[in-house]
Design a protein around this motif. Structure first.
Motif, PDB file in Angstrom:
ATOM      1  N   SER A  88     -32.748   0.002 -73.451  1.00  0.00           N
ATOM      2  CA  SER A  88     -34.013   0.682 -73.066  1.00  0.00           C
ATOM      3  C   SER A  88     -33.208   2.643 -72.077  1.00  0.00           C
ATOM      4  O   SER A  88     -32.580   2.008 -71.420  1.00  0.00           O
ATOM      5  N   LEU A  89     -34.239   2.936 -71.593  1.00  0.00           N
ATOM      6  CA  LEU A  89     -34.162   3.716 -70.471  1.00  0.00           C
ATOM      7  C   LEU A  89     -34.326   3.004 -69.667  1.00  0.00           C
ATOM      8  O   LEU A  89     -35.555   2.346 -69.121  1.00  0.00           O
ATOM      9  N   PRO A  90     -34.232   3.323 -68.136  1.00  0.00           N
ATOM     10  CA  PRO A  90     -34.381   3.140 -67.054  1.00  0.00           C
ATOM     11  C   PRO A  90     -35.740   3.089 -66.560  1.00  0.00           C
ATOM     12  O   PRO A  90     -36.944   3.660 -67.110  1.00  0.00           O
ATOM     13  N   ARG A  91     -35.993   1.796 -66.374  1.00  0.00           N
ATOM     14  CA  ARG A  91     -37.168   1.146 -65.683  1.00  0.00           C
ATOM     15  C   ARG A  91     -37.647   0.939 -64.890  1.00  0.00           C
ATOM     16  O   ARG A  91     -36.908  -0.059 -63.889  1.00  0.00           O
ATOM     17  N   GLY A  92     -39.006   1.337 -63.735  1.00  0.00           N
ATOM     18  CA  GLY A  92     -38.952   0.442 -62.319  1.00  0.00           C
ATOM     19  C   GLY A  92     -39.697   1.401 -61.640  1.00  0.00           C
ATOM     20  O   GLY A  92     -40.470   2.538 -61.887  1.00  0.00           O
ATOM     21  N   SER A  93     -40.350   0.943 -60.345  1.00  0.00           N
ATOM     22  CA  SER A  93     -41.291   1.254 -59.602  1.00  0.00           C
ATOM     23  C   SER A  93     -40.716   2.276 -57.856  1.00  0.00           C
ATOM     24  O   SER A  93     -41.753   2.473 -57.196  1.00  0.00           O
ATOM     25  N   PHE A  94     -39.288   1.378 -58.011  1.00  0.00           N
ATOM     26  CA  PHE A  94     -38.608   1.306 -56.386  1.00  0.00           C
ATOM     27  C   PHE A  94     -38.578   3.288 -55.940  1.00  0.00           C
ATOM     28  O   PHE A  94     -37.949   3.227 -56.681  1.00  0.00           O
ATOM     29  N   ALA A  95     -38.856   3.249 -54.680  1.00  0.00           N
ATOM     30  CA  ALA A  95     -39.439   4.636 -54.803  1.00  0.00           C
ATOM     31  C   ALA A  95     -38.011   4.480 -53.038  1.00  0.00           C
ATOM     32  O   ALA A  95     -38.564   4.302 -51.932  1.00  0.00           O
ATOM     33  N   LEU A  96     -36.407   4.844 -53.920  1.00  0.00           N
ATOM     34  CA  LEU A  96     -35.997   4.946 -52.403  1.00  0.00           C
ATOM     35  C   LEU A  96     -36.352   5.781 -50.581  1.00  0.00           C
ATOM     36  O   LEU A  96     -35.697   5.743 -50.263  1.00  0.00           O
ATOM     37  N   SER A  97     -37.488   6.654 -51.012  1.00  0.00           N
ATOM     38  CA  SER A  97     -37.432   7.306 -50.064  1.00  0.00           C
ATOM     39  C   SER A  97     -37.971   6.768 -49.399  1.00  0.00           C
ATOM     40  O   SER A  97     -38.661   6.491 -47.703  1.00  0.00           O
ATOM     41  N   ALA A  98     -38.892   5.458 -49.753  1.00  0.00           N
ATOM     42  CA  ALA A  98     -39.889   4.663 -48.867  1.00  0.00           C
ATOM     43  C   ALA A  98     -39.364   3.872 -47.576  1.00  0.00           C
ATOM     44  O   ALA A  98     -39.680   3.420 -46.509  1.00  0.00           O
ATOM     45  N   LEU A  99     -37.596   3.614 -47.624  1.00  0.00           N
ATOM     46  CA  LEU A  99     -37.090   3.532 -46.724  1.00  0.00           C
ATOM     47  C   LEU A  99     -35.925   4.033 -45.511  1.00  0.00           C
ATOM     48  O   LEU A  99     -35.762   3.689 -44.450  1.00  0.00           O
ATOM     49  N   GLU A 100     -36.237   4.961 -45.945  1.00  0.00           N
ATOM     50  CA  GLU A 100     -35.870   6.441 -45.227  1.00  0.00           C
ATOM     51  C   GLU A 100     -36.513   6.610 -44.033  1.00  0.00           C
ATOM     52  O   GLU A 100     -35.232   6.231 -43.143  1.00  0.00           O
ATOM     53  N   PRO A 101     -37.601   6.587 -43.624  1.00  0.00           N
ATOM     54  CA  PRO A 101     -37.886   6.390 -41.917  1.00  0.00           C
ATOM     55  C   PRO A 101     -37.402   4.523 -41.455  1.00  0.00           C
ATOM     56  O   PRO A 101     -37.000   4.672 -39.483  1.00  0.00           O
ATOM     57  N   HIS A 102     -36.252   3.631 -41.684  1.00  0.00           N
ATOM     58  CA  HIS A 102     -36.361   2.213 -41.430  1.00  0.00           C
ATOM     59  C   HIS A 102     -34.654   2.616 -41.230  1.00  0.00           C
ATOM     60  O   HIS A 102     -34.240   2.948 -41.924  1.00  0.00           O
ATOM     61  N   ARG A 103     -34.714   1.996 -40.082  1.00  0.00           N
ATOM     62  CA  ARG A 103     -33.350   2.016 -39.550  1.00  0.00           C
ATOM     63  C   ARG A 103     -33.129   0.488 -39.715  1.00  0.00           C
ATOM     64  O   ARG A 103     -31.390   0.284 -39.390  1.00  0.00           O
ATOM     65  N   ASN A 104     -33.255  -0.720 -39.962  1.00  0.00           N
ATOM     66  CA  ASN A 104     -33.531  -1.773 -39.345  1.00  0.00           C
ATOM     67  C   ASN A 104     -33.644  -2.774 -40.503  1.00  0.00           C
ATOM     68  O   ASN A 104     -35.113  -2.727 -40.833  1.00  0.00           O
ATOM     69  N   ILE A 105     -33.676  -2.607 -41.752  1.00  0.00           N
ATOM     70  CA  ILE A 105     -33.664  -3.131 -43.229  1.00  0.00           C
ATOM     71  C   ILE A 105     -33.414  -4.705 -43.685  1.00  0.00           C
ATOM     72  O   ILE A 105     -31.965  -4.681 -42.917  1.00  0.00           O
ATOM     73  N   LEU A 106     -33.819  -5.839 -43.867  1.00  0.00           N
ATOM     74  CA  LEU A 106     -33.834  -7.192 -44.337  1.00  0.00           C
ATOM     75  C   LEU A 106     -34.298  -6.735 -45.710  1.00  0.00           C
ATOM     76  O   LEU A 106     -34.569  -6.701 -46.529  1.00  0.00           O
ATOM     77  N   LEU A 107     -32.374  -8.168 -46.760  1.00  0.00           N
ATOM     78  CA  LEU A 107     -33.333  -7.571 -48.285  1.00  0.00           C
ATOM     79  C   LEU A 107     -32.948  -9.317 -47.780  1.00  0.00           C
ATOM     80  O   LEU A 107     -32.451  -9.270 -47.365  1.00  0.00           O
ATOM     81  N   LEU A 108     -33.747  -9.842 -48.967  1.00  0.00           N
ATOM     82  CA  LEU A 108     -34.357 -11.248 -49.877  1.00  0.00           C
ATOM     83  C   LEU A 108     -33.898 -11.518 -50.426  1.00  0.00           C
ATOM     84  O   LEU A 108     -34.818 -10.709 -51.499  1.00  0.00           O
ATOM     85  N   ALA A 109     -32.792 -12.605 -51.061  1.00  0.00           N
ATOM     86  CA  ALA A 109     -32.586 -13.081 -52.315  1.00  0.00           C
ATOM     87  C   ALA A 109     -33.057 -13.816 -52.901  1.00  0.00           C
ATOM     88  O   ALA A 109     -32.379 -14.712 -52.574  1.00  0.00           O
ATOM     89  N   ALA A 110     -33.052 -14.561 -53.925  1.00  0.00           N
ATOM     90  CA  ALA A 110     -32.699 -15.732 -54.508  1.00  0.00           C
ATOM     91  C   ALA A 110     -31.971 -15.467 -55.913  1.00  0.00           C
ATOM     92  O   ALA A 110     -32.625 -14.865 -56.691  1.00  0.00           O
ATOM     93  N   GLY A 111     -30.999 -16.086 -55.516  1.00  0.00           N
ATOM     94  CA  GLY A 111     -30.065 -16.310 -57.544  1.00  0.00           C
ATOM     95  C   GLY A 111     -29.816 -15.303 -57.684  1.00  0.00           C
ATOM     96  O   GLY A 111     -29.352 -14.568 -57.307  1.00  0.00           O
ATOM     97  N   SER A 112     -29.974 -15.115 -59.436  1.00  0.00           N
ATOM     98  CA  SER A 112     -29.740 -13.512 -60.242  1.00  0.00           C
ATOM     99  C   SER A 112     -30.873 -12.430 -58.911  1.00  0.00           C
ATOM    100  O   SER A 112     -30.402 -10.972 -60.027  1.00  0.00           O
ATOM    101  N   GLY A 113     -31.860 -13.036 -58.816  1.00  0.00           N
ATOM    102  CA  GLY A 113     -32.528 -12.083 -57.977  1.00  0.00           C
ATOM    103  C   GLY A 113     -31.704 -10.471 -56.955  1.00  0.00           C
ATOM    104  O   GLY A 113     -31.980  -9.946 -56.492  1.00  0.00           O
ATOM    105  N   ILE A 114     -30.007 -10.636 -56.991  1.00  0.00           N
ATOM    106  CA  ILE A 114     -29.259 -10.439 -56.202  1.00  0.00           C
ATOM    107  C   ILE A 114     -28.758  -9.206 -56.820  1.00  0.00           C
ATOM    108  O   ILE A 114     -28.859  -8.214 -56.246  1.00  0.00           O
ATOM    109  N   THR A 115     -29.271  -9.052 -58.219  1.00  0.00           N
ATOM    110  CA  THR A 115     -28.929  -7.923 -59.415  1.00  0.00           C
ATOM    111  C   THR A 115     -29.057  -6.570 -58.690  1.00  0.00           C
ATOM    112  O   THR A 115     -28.264  -5.324 -58.209  1.00  0.00           O
TER     113      THR A 115
END
Length: 539
Positions: A395-422
């Motif tokens: 398909s064409l790309p799909r999603g709702s993630f807004a990269l701009s929402a992270l712009e004001p933040h300098r300390n970012i935490l990522l939580l991933a489990a299993g294949s959710g790392i992709t």
């Protein structure tokens, strides 16, 4: 904010309301004494051997990417550095005093107020030195150490408005409002050429995180290009002046700048008087079109997952997937079509042994996936059985993630489990390479059952060694020492959100199975994170 009746300045407005005249900013027109220019250049090269202020006590080595030339480029980029949407806003002293934080910093110099928030990391004297003047009239402080600096040109694009000693009561009671919501974003097109090359340029917006699909048409001088901005697609149908070579020589998509460049080789190396012509259209909803891809490689990755590499059939399309977006892979099953969502893995994250199936095709013609195999999973089981040359549809790309929402933040935490790392993998390099509001800390907590379940451990370790701002911590539910044992919970996350710590995380991205996502959200909510501080990737 000024009176709601305030209008943009016109030629009839009084001179103090006009922003300082700013030519195309460059080192040469900063009009500094030659000795001062030399000091400024030395300081901007991060040698620490000179001071841009001319004060030898105020030396500060700048971070990579924060030289004077980088500031010049940012000033010429068209970004709204003043934060007023292009308006001139008279500012009272009371209002000025409110803007006294690192992430919201205004200062007044000789009756003019500047928003120096974006200039913080570019200041050769360091952030602490600049913070001495924010939220107040810094004229005296400025004159003590910067008297030779042409501040109207250096900070011209940061101009907010005149400092008013006696603002009317009506203005005083109206709070400064953020700029109005931006108008609909429409890509702007331009082109440049060399004798043997044509470059099609498209400008969106900083942090717009655009997607792109480029189609080859039957004629060698015809192309169709789709640009994805959130849920909208803008279609450019090109009839070029002459034939070009397919696939493109290069495709560059700036995650931070929002600029797209498609570099094409001309079949005949000679100058063109024009690029040709184009028709422009817009699709307000994602197209249901699917595109045929053939299998280049399908092989086991670990005990319960496999790597799948696909290439556009006859290299007919080139696709760039926005950061954090996924593709649906469609396969036939018992007389019907089944789809599952998978996030492409950046090629530089693939195992080293995958280099043998690398091709000379242009980036975007190939899509790589890491897929977890489920014995009862109709799609994953069928994909696992594919042989090179077999075909599937994407398909064409799909999603709702807004990269701009992270712009004001300098300390970012990522939580991933299993294949959710992709989807998390797609964030790492764009965030670490970000120049605007450069990251201070990026931490990944990667949850799995056992060590054998961890994907790309060596790659994550290499990235951690290459950039001290990134750390990856593995947490196993069935741990072998010395790896930490545990599951996602409030107690585990609480130390990471201690407000007393300077590096407390202010944004979290989460991806994993449904139960993991729910537990993470419950824990973050209990730790008083707001919805706008969290993004959960859903399949």
């Amino acid at each position: 904010m000024a009176d709601s009746k305030l209008k943009p300045p016109t030629s009839k407005d009084k001179a103090p309301l006009k922003p300082p005249a700013v030519a195309a900013l460059s080192i040469s027109n900063l009009q500094l004494p030659s000795s001062a220019q030399q000091k400024l250049t030395v300081g901007s090269n991060n040698t620490g051997s000179g001071s841009a202020t001319g004060n030898p006590r105020n030396k500060c080595a700048l971070k990579p990417g924060y030289s004077l030339m980088s500031w010049v480029r940012l000033c010429n980029s068209g970004d709204d550095l003043s934060g007023t949407g292009g308006r001139v806003v008279p500012v009272s002293r009371a209002e000025l005093a409110k803007h006294n934080q690192v992430n919201d910093a205004w200062m007044a110099i000789r009756g003019k107020v500047f928003n120096v928030t974006r200039y913080m990391d570019f200041h050769p004297g360091g952030v602490d030195e600049l913070m001495r003047g924010v939220g107040r009239d810094a004229t005296k402080l400025f004159d003590e150490v910067h008297a030779w600096v042409n501040y109207p040109q250096l900070l011209g694009k940061c101009y907010v408005g005149p400092l008013k000693e006696n603002v009317t009561a009506k203005v005083q009671t109206v709070a400064i409002r953020p700029p109005p919501a931006p108008t609909e974003l429409v890509p702007r097109f331009d082109w440049i050429q060399q004798r043997s090359e044509l470059t099609l340029c498209f400008y969106t917006r900083r942090m717009a995180n655009p997607g792109m699909l480029l189609k080859r048409k039957s004629a060698a001088d015809a192309l169709e290009l789709y640009i994805q901005l959130a849920s909208s697609w803008h279609v450019f149908d090109f009839k070029l002046s002459d034939a070009v070579v397919w696939p493109p020589k290069a495709v560059r998509v700036g995650h931070e700048t929002g600029k797209i460049e498609v570099v094409l080789s001309k079949q005949v190396a000679e100058p063109w008087t024009t690029y040709g012509s184009q028709k422009v259209d817009k699709l307000n909803a994602p197209s249901e079109e699917h595109y045929e891809y053939e299998v280049l490689h399908c092989a086991d990755f670990n005990h319960d997952s496999f790597q799948l590499s696909l290439q556009s059939v006859k290299e007919a399309v080139l696709m760039h997937v926005p950061v954090g977006y996924h593709l649906d892979i469609e396969v036939p099953h018992n007389g019907q079509l089944l789809e599952r969502s998978y996030t492409p893995v950046p090629h530089n994250c693939l195992p080293s042994n995958s280099a043998q199936i690398d091709t000379d095709s242009s980036p975007g013609i190939r899509q790589d996936f890491l897929v977890k195999y489920y014995e009862n999973g109709a799609v994953s089981r069928q994909l696992h059985q594919l042989q090179p040359g077999a075909t599937v549809r994407l398909s064409l790309p799909r999603g709702s993630f807004a990269l701009s929402a992270l712009e004001p933040h300098r300390n970012i935490l990522l939580l991933a489990a299993g294949s959710g790392i992709t989807p998390i993998l797609s964030l790492l390099r764009p965030l670490l390479r970000r120049h605007t509001n450069r990251l201070e800390r990026l931490q990944l907590l990667y949850f799995n059952k056992t060590n054998s379940d961890i994907w790309l451990r060596d790659k994550l370790q290499a990235l951690q060694e290459a950039d001290e701002r990134f750390t990856c911590k593995h947490i196993l539910s069935q741990a072998e020492q010395p790896v930490q044992c545990g599951r996602i919970c409030q107690e585990l996350l609480a130390p990471l959100f201690d407000k007393q710590q300077a590096e407390s995380f202010s944004y979290v991205a989460v991806c994993g199975p449904t139960g993991f996502n729910t537990a993470a959200l419950d824990s973050l909510k209990a730790l008083n994170l707001k919805p706008e501080q969290v993004h959960v990737f859903q399949g």
